[in-house]
Enzyme design. Structure first.
Site, PDB file in Angstrom:
ATOM      1  N   TYR A  46       0.845  -1.207   0.000  1.00  0.00           N
ATOM      2  CA  TYR A  46       0.000   0.000   0.000  1.00  0.00           C
ATOM      3  C   TYR A  46       0.882   1.259   0.000  1.00  0.00           C
ATOM      4  O   TYR A  46       0.738   2.121  -0.857  1.00  0.00           O
ATOM      5  CB  TYR A  46      -0.893  -0.030   1.230  1.00  0.00           C
ATOM      6  CG  TYR A  46      -1.912   1.092   1.292  1.00  0.00           C
ATOM      7  CD1 TYR A  46      -3.004   1.120   0.426  1.00  0.00           C
ATOM      8  CD2 TYR A  46      -1.788   2.122   2.231  1.00  0.00           C
ATOM      9  CE1 TYR A  46      -3.954   2.150   0.496  1.00  0.00           C
ATOM     10  CE2 TYR A  46      -2.736   3.139   2.308  1.00  0.00           C
ATOM     11  CZ  TYR A  46      -3.813   3.150   1.446  1.00  0.00           C
ATOM     12  OH  TYR A  46      -4.748   4.159   1.519  1.00  0.00           O
ATOM     13  N   GLY A  73       2.980   1.321  -3.091  1.00  0.00           N
ATOM     14  CA  GLY A  73       2.067   1.458  -4.235  1.00  0.00           C
ATOM     15  C   GLY A  73       1.635   2.912  -4.381  1.00  0.00           C
ATOM     16  O   GLY A  73       1.642   3.480  -5.475  1.00  0.00           O
ATOM     17  N   PHE A 109     -13.980  -0.574  16.886  1.00  0.00           N
ATOM     18  CA  PHE A 109     -14.317  -0.153  18.258  1.00  0.00           C
ATOM     19  C   PHE A 109     -15.831   0.060  18.409  1.00  0.00           C
ATOM     20  O   PHE A 109     -16.427  -0.348  19.411  1.00  0.00           O
ATOM     21  CB  PHE A 109     -13.581   1.141  18.637  1.00  0.00           C
ATOM     22  CG  PHE A 109     -12.113   0.956  18.966  1.00  0.00           C
ATOM     23  CD1 PHE A 109     -11.538  -0.313  19.036  1.00  0.00           C
ATOM     24  CD2 PHE A 109     -11.292   2.065  19.224  1.00  0.00           C
ATOM     25  CE1 PHE A 109     -10.181  -0.482  19.348  1.00  0.00           C
ATOM     26  CE2 PHE A 109      -9.944   1.904  19.529  1.00  0.00           C
ATOM     27  CZ  PHE A 109      -9.381   0.637  19.585  1.00  0.00           C
ATOM     28  N   GLY A 125      -1.581   0.856  22.774  1.00  0.00           N
ATOM     29  CA  GLY A 125      -2.572   1.884  22.429  1.00  0.00           C
ATOM     30  C   GLY A 125      -2.012   3.296  22.500  1.00  0.00           C
ATOM     31  O   GLY A 125      -2.759   4.272  22.528  1.00  0.00           O
ATOM     32  N   ASP A 131       3.315  -0.821  12.277  1.00  0.00           N
ATOM     33  CA  ASP A 131       2.201   0.085  12.574  1.00  0.00           C
ATOM     34  C   ASP A 131       2.774   1.475  12.901  1.00  0.00           C
ATOM     35  O   ASP A 131       3.565   1.613  13.840  1.00  0.00           O
ATOM     36  CB  ASP A 131       1.443  -0.457  13.796  1.00  0.00           C
ATOM     37  CG  ASP A 131       0.031   0.058  13.885  1.00  0.00           C
ATOM     38  OD1 ASP A 131      -0.877  -0.642  13.435  1.00  0.00           O
ATOM     39  OD2 ASP A 131      -0.148   1.177  14.412  1.00  0.00           O
ATOM     40  N   ARG A 172       3.656   4.925  14.509  1.00  0.00           N
ATOM     41  CA  ARG A 172       3.450   5.320  15.895  1.00  0.00           C
ATOM     42  C   ARG A 172       2.688   6.633  16.018  1.00  0.00           C
ATOM     43  O   ARG A 172       2.102   6.935  17.037  1.00  0.00           O
ATOM     44  CB  ARG A 172       4.810   5.470  16.602  1.00  0.00           C
ATOM     45  CG  ARG A 172       5.327   4.145  17.107  1.00  0.00           C
ATOM     46  CD  ARG A 172       6.781   4.222  17.466  1.00  0.00           C
ATOM     47  NE  ARG A 172       7.580   4.441  16.263  1.00  0.00           N
ATOM     48  CZ  ARG A 172       8.903   4.500  16.246  1.00  0.00           C
ATOM     49  NH1 ARG A 172       9.582   4.378  17.358  1.00  0.00           N
ATOM     50  NH2 ARG A 172       9.548   4.685  15.110  1.00  0.00           N
TER      51      ARG A 172
HETATM   52  P1  NAD Z   1     -12.751   1.756   0.157  1.00  0.00           P
HETATM   53  O1  NAD Z   1     -12.083   0.437   0.221  1.00  0.00           O
HETATM   54  O2  NAD Z   1     -14.027   1.936   0.917  1.00  0.00           O
HETATM   55  O3  NAD Z   1     -13.050   2.150  -1.362  1.00  0.00           O
HETATM   56  C1  NAD Z   1     -12.176   1.833  -2.415  1.00  0.00           C
HETATM   57  C2  NAD Z   1     -13.006   1.499  -3.653  1.00  0.00           C
HETATM   58  O4  NAD Z   1     -12.103   1.163  -4.718  1.00  0.00           O
HETATM   59  C3  NAD Z   1     -13.919   0.295  -3.451  1.00  0.00           C
HETATM   60  O5  NAD Z   1     -15.208   0.566  -3.947  1.00  0.00           O
HETATM   61  C4  NAD Z   1     -13.241  -0.814  -4.257  1.00  0.00           C
HETATM   62  O6  NAD Z   1     -14.151  -1.774  -4.743  1.00  0.00           O
HETATM   63  C5  NAD Z   1     -12.574  -0.003  -5.362  1.00  0.00           C
HETATM   64  N1  NAD Z   1     -11.431  -0.714  -5.969  1.00  0.00           N
HETATM   65  C6  NAD Z   1     -10.385  -1.268  -5.333  1.00  0.00           C
HETATM   66  N2  NAD Z   1      -9.544  -1.835  -6.233  1.00  0.00           N
HETATM   67  C7  NAD Z   1     -10.086  -1.600  -7.461  1.00  0.00           C
HETATM   68  C8  NAD Z   1      -9.707  -1.936  -8.783  1.00  0.00           C
HETATM   69  N3  NAD Z   1      -8.579  -2.630  -9.048  1.00  0.00           N
HETATM   70  N4  NAD Z   1     -10.492  -1.550  -9.818  1.00  0.00           N
HETATM   71  C9  NAD Z   1     -11.638  -0.846  -9.579  1.00  0.00           C
HETATM   72  N5  NAD Z   1     -12.051  -0.506  -8.348  1.00  0.00           N
HETATM   73  C10 NAD Z   1     -11.277  -0.880  -7.301  1.00  0.00           C
HETATM   74  O7  NAD Z   1     -11.680   2.845   0.613  1.00  0.00           O
HETATM   75  P2  NAD Z   1     -11.882   4.380   0.992  1.00  0.00           P
HETATM   76  O8  NAD Z   1     -11.681   4.515   2.441  1.00  0.00           O
HETATM   77  O9  NAD Z   1     -13.122   4.910   0.386  1.00  0.00           O
HETATM   78  O10 NAD Z   1     -10.623   5.015   0.263  1.00  0.00           O
HETATM   79  C11 NAD Z   1     -10.741   5.613  -1.005  1.00  0.00           C
HETATM   80  C12 NAD Z   1      -9.389   6.092  -1.474  1.00  0.00           C
HETATM   81  O11 NAD Z   1      -8.836   7.028  -0.554  1.00  0.00           O
HETATM   82  C13 NAD Z   1      -8.361   4.966  -1.627  1.00  0.00           C
HETATM   83  O12 NAD Z   1      -7.548   5.223  -2.757  1.00  0.00           O
HETATM   84  C14 NAD Z   1      -7.537   5.092  -0.358  1.00  0.00           C
HETATM   85  O13 NAD Z   1      -6.235   4.601  -0.540  1.00  0.00           O
HETATM   86  C15 NAD Z   1      -7.560   6.586  -0.120  1.00  0.00           C
HETATM   87  N6  NAD Z   1      -7.359   6.909   1.288  1.00  0.00           N
HETATM   88  C16 NAD Z   1      -8.324   6.609   2.208  1.00  0.00           C
HETATM   89  C17 NAD Z   1      -8.108   6.893   3.555  1.00  0.00           C
HETATM   90  C18 NAD Z   1      -9.144   6.574   4.613  1.00  0.00           C
HETATM   91  O14 NAD Z   1      -8.870   6.767   5.792  1.00  0.00           O
HETATM   92  N7  NAD Z   1     -10.323   6.130   4.272  1.00  0.00           N
HETATM   93  C19 NAD Z   1      -6.900   7.489   3.965  1.00  0.00           C
HETATM   94  C20 NAD Z   1      -5.930   7.749   3.007  1.00  0.00           C
HETATM   95  C21 NAD Z   1      -6.182   7.479   1.663  1.00  0.00           C
HETATM   96  N1  UDP Z   2      -6.140  -0.608  15.772  1.00  0.00           N
HETATM   97  C1  UDP Z   2      -6.470  -1.031  17.049  1.00  0.00           C
HETATM   98  N2  UDP Z   2      -7.502  -1.910  17.180  1.00  0.00           N
HETATM   99  C2  UDP Z   2      -8.237  -2.360  16.125  1.00  0.00           C
HETATM  100  C3  UDP Z   2      -7.899  -1.910  14.826  1.00  0.00           C
HETATM  101  C4  UDP Z   2      -6.832  -1.049  14.699  1.00  0.00           C
HETATM  102  O1  UDP Z   2      -5.846  -0.629  18.043  1.00  0.00           O
HETATM  103  O2  UDP Z   2      -9.172  -3.145  16.330  1.00  0.00           O
HETATM  104  C5  UDP Z   2      -5.027   0.363  15.628  1.00  0.00           C
HETATM  105  C6  UDP Z   2      -4.019   0.023  14.554  1.00  0.00           C
HETATM  106  O3  UDP Z   2      -3.000  -0.808  15.079  1.00  0.00           O
HETATM  107  C7  UDP Z   2      -3.507   1.409  14.184  1.00  0.00           C
HETATM  108  C8  UDP Z   2      -4.717   2.316  14.385  1.00  0.00           C
HETATM  109  O4  UDP Z   2      -5.601   1.585  15.214  1.00  0.00           O
HETATM  110  O5  UDP Z   2      -2.501   1.807  15.089  1.00  0.00           O
HETATM  111  C9  UDP Z   2      -5.423   2.682  13.086  1.00  0.00           C
HETATM  112  O6  UDP Z   2      -5.687   1.492  12.370  1.00  0.00           O
HETATM  113  P1  UDP Z   2      -6.523   1.457  11.022  1.00  0.00           P
HETATM  114  O7  UDP Z   2      -6.492   0.046  10.537  1.00  0.00           O
HETATM  115  O8  UDP Z   2      -7.858   2.071  11.215  1.00  0.00           O
HETATM  116  O9  UDP Z   2      -5.739   2.426  10.031  1.00  0.00           O
HETATM  117  P2  UDP Z   2      -4.173   2.692   9.723  1.00  0.00           P
HETATM  118  O10 UDP Z   2      -3.953   4.082  10.193  1.00  0.00           O
HETATM  119  O11 UDP Z   2      -3.329   1.708  10.452  1.00  0.00           O
HETATM  120  O12 UDP Z   2      -4.061   2.530   8.254  1.00  0.00           O
END
Ligand code: NAD
Ligand code: UDP
Length: 312
Positions: free
Chosen positions: A144, A147, A190, A206, A272, A274
């Site tokens: 990730y 990527g 949670f 935590g 993970d 910090r």
């Molecule tokens: P999500 O998993 O809910 O949504 C991602 C969507 O992309 C899904 O509908 C999935 O089916 C689709 N998808 C995945 N691989 C695919 C592929 N190969 N072809 C077509 N569709 C595909 O995630 P989200 O939380 O909505 O995140 C959306 C975007 O924002 C992602 O790119 C994620 O990396 C980025 N992002 C999210 C967060 C967050 O906290 N939610 C934080 C940082 C970045």
């Molecule tokens: N985490 C936790 N308990 C859970 C799930 C996640 O303590 O049941 C912690 C995890 O180790 C990380 C933070 O919560 O430190 C956020 O995790 P999440 O998977 O939501 O997103 P991340 O920021 O790691 O991509």
């Protein structure tokens, strides 16, 4: 009326984004393979006359026409993106390549949903966009993190080499109604555990922190960024500056759900991070953006959403 392409538009953030685009009167073409989402989750969108769906894996080239493109396709939850790490890498690299080619052919702006994970386990706090990060290239999270870093590289190379109008946003942890329950992310874990009276699973001691941004604020930032002049490429952080430890988050969710669930400690996953805290100066200056929803009120809306799916 504009036509906006949203890859990953059926996902958590994507569906909120599609709804906002439709609300303002534009049309949406959602490209999604439903790998981490479902048709049921976007029932309302599927019935909208200005919404169309292309069920497709972005790792395979595709044709789509529009006036702008948001690239959100990628699993985001660690549990999901580590299930098939090769597919995660392919989605971020090949998917980005394919959307960039579309943007290049049509000369349309393309926004990449990057992540605070490009900072890895940061040695600086708060994280500014000029920080290069501290990322393990060969660990479980690398598919990730690396990527997304490769995708950023492709976006800026397409900008320099082919003058494609790119915009790169680094999202910090985003939460809210519409998150897929049981996707393993901390907020849904949670809340569900607290509502069901199950153990609240805090990983490690935590003490690790995150900064959580409510999804409406995130979407507002994405739309504002897309409306900036071509010269505005980013990267720009979007998140909330308030930092909370996972133990304090567990205590807060417990209090807000009036739950008697015990808090238990489980192994900390590999690599993970910090700490997470965005420096928001650029977002404030360039987008005139500030998150408006505080953690308590955002959590309340999310708790209400989860309660509707999992009544006690
Ligand atoms: P999500 O998993 O809910 O949504 C991602 C969507 O992309 C899904 O509908 C999935 O089916 C689709 N998808 C995945 N691989 C695919 C592929 N190969 N072809 C077509 N569709 C595909 O995630 P989200 O939380 O909505 O995140 C959306 C975007 O924002 C992602 O790119 C994620 O990396 C980025 N992002 C999210 C967060 C967050 O906290 N939610 C934080 C940082 C970045
Ligand atoms: N985490 C936790 N308990 C859970 C799930 C996640 O303590 O049941 C912690 C995890 O180790 C990380 C933070 O919560 O430190 C956020 O995790 P999440 O998977 O939501 O997103 P991340 O920021 O790691 O991509």
């Amino acid at each position: 009326m504009k036509s906006i392409i949203v890859t990953g538009g059926a996902g958590f953030i994507g569906a909120h984004l599609c709804r906002r685009i439709l609300e303002r009167g534009d049309a949406v073409l959602c490209v999604d393979n439903f790998s981490t989402s479902s048709r049921e989750g976007i029932d309302d969108l599927l019935q909208h006359s200005r919404f169309s769906l292309l069920e497709h894996d972005v790792c395979i080239p595709f044709e789509a026409e529009g006036d702008a493109l948001f690239n959100l396709a990628s699993p985001a939850s660690p549990v999901f993106y580590q299930k098939d790490p090769v597919q995660t890498m392919k989605t971020n690299i090949l998917g980005s390549l394919h959307v960039l080619e579309l943007a290049r052919q049509q000369n349309i702006p393309v926004l990449q949903a990057s992540t605070s994970e490009v900072y890895g386990d940061p040695l600086e706090s708060p994280q500014t966009e000029s920080y290069w990060g501290h990322v393990n290239p060969v660990g479980l999270r690398s598919c990730y993190d690396e990527g997304k870093r490769s995708a950023e590289c492709l976006f800026f190379d397409y900008s320099r080499q082919y003058a494609v109008p790119v915009k790169v946003v680094r999202l910090f942890n985003t939460y809210g109604p519409g998150m897929l329950p049981r996707d393993g992310r901390v907020i849904t874990n949670f809340i569900i555990q607290a509502l069901k009276g199950e153990d609240l699973t805090v990983y490690g001691r935590g003490t690790q922190t995150r900064s959580f941004c409510y999804v409406d604020d995130t979407v507002d930032g994405l739309l504002r960024f897309m409306d900036t002049p071509e010269s505005c490429t980013g990267p720009i952080n979007l998140g909330r500056a308030e930092e909370i430890s996972m133990l304090n988050l567990a205590l807060l969710v417990k209090e807000m759900t009036d739950s008697s669930s015990p808090i238990v400690f489980r192994d900390l996953p590999e690599d993970d991070p910090r700490q997470r805290r965005p420096d928001l100066s650029l977002a404030q200056e360039v987008l005139n953006w500030n998150p408006s929803v505080n953690l308590r009120s955002g959590l309340q809306k999310t708790i209400n959403f989860v309660k509707n799916i999992h009544p006690r």
